[in-house]
Design an enzyme around this catalytic site. Structure first.
Site: not given
Ligand code: NAD
Length: 291
Positions: A53, A97, A120
């Site tokens: 990422k 995460q 997200d």
């Protein structure tokens, strides 16, 4: 093989090229999009995801801010970091995460993120916005699947879609996106009966189960479009949730694993970061990156 291969790797590469141009245009206006990624602990798969990422964020010209915390970090310290990222104008997107260590309350941490920086799309407000047709941040994997489907099929209106899997990160938001595009949507899950029959009626099958070769070729309607979200590590390497060899003889179009949905997820994370940056600067949403 008779099915058209849906090349997610190539699509994602084109998307990143386009995003790089839009980032350059923003920089010309003194705006540099920034994505903060927070990793707690040393989960090996998470470390790989976070590294790629960061790399892809930098490659398209965005700022990448990485925060690595030890596994025994108290939840209050993580919440303080999230609050400081919420307040930081250089940070347009925040991603924590998952999974988090067991002593942390994932929902509490996710819901502490500023919903407008929640790239997200897991914040409860974004879930509600998506479900009610409002401007939302949309979870990256289903957003990537939607882009591939629209590219392959054009309009999804009136198409029968079966989504196999009801997780909060893939199945449920995928179903919402298909519904928003006026498909007729069935969500199947571990208690669904007659799954093969349901699939045989579908123009679109999305498999997000987490079981290798779960969807068989004879479950498919000839010509159906098949999107395989699954990532399963087997003795034969990485395989999806669909029996690709058999399904590709029946389907009209199908994503491979690897090289299908996988590469779209990070590309859509970058797309969401660009969208969040545009919105926070009062600019219109970049075209085609939001549902
Ligand atoms: P999950 O384990 O949270 O959900 C799996 C779903 O499958 C559940 O809703 C369950 O009801 C359903 N299911 C289980 N057994 C079933 C059965 N026998 N019949 C019908 N449904 C059944 O998984 P997830 O997080 O949604 O991920 C699904 C898969 O997608 C995994 O392989 C995961 O690795 C992969 N994934 C890929 C990406 C990507 O970037 N490509 C992103 C996220 C997840």
């Amino acid at each position: 093989m008779t099915a058209t291969l849906i090349d997610g790797k190539a699509f994602a590469a084109r998307l990143r090229e386009r995003l790089a141009k839009e980032v350059a245009a923003m920089k010309a206006r003194d705006i540099t999009p920034g994505l903060a990624v927070v990793l707690v602990g040393e989960d090996p798969a998470s470390q790989v995801y976070v590294r790629s990422k960061g790399k892809q964020t930098r490659e398209i010209g965005m700022n990448s801010f990485e925060h690595r915390l030890p596994a025994d970090t108290p939840e209050t310290a993580l919440l303080e970091l999230v609050a400081s990222l919420n307040a930081d104008p250089a940070v347009n997107g925040i991603l924590v995460q998952l999974p988090l260590p067991a002593h942390m309350d994932e929902a509490a941490v996710i819901n502490a993120i500023d919903p407008d920086k929640d790239v997200d799309g897991f914040h409860i407000l974004n879930v509600g916005r998506l479900a009610t047709g409002q401007k939302a941040m949309v979870p990256c994997t289903p957003l990537g699947c939607l882009m591939l489907l629209r590219d392959q099929l054009g309009s999804l209106s009136g198409k029968r879609a079966v989504v196999i899997g009801r997780s909060n990160i893939v199945g449920k938001p995928m179903a919402q996106l298909l519904l928003r595009d006026s498909a007729t949507v069935t969500i199947a899950h571990s208690r669904t009966t007659d799954l093969p029959d349901l699939c045989r009626q579908a123009d679109i099958v999305i498999a997000a189960v987490g079981r290798a070769h779960f969807v068989k070729g004879d479950w498919l309607k000839p010509g159906a479009t098949v999107i395989d979200v699954g990532i399963n590590r087997t003795e034969d390497g990485l395989v999806g949730d669909v029996d690709f060899a058999a399904a590709s003889q029946v389907a009209g179009a199908i994503t491979p694993v690897p090289g299908g949905v996988g590469p779209m997820t990070i590309a859509c994370l970058l797309a969401n970061t660009l969208t969040a940056t545009a919105r926070s600067n009062g600019l219109p949403d970049p075209e085609g990156l939001t549902p």
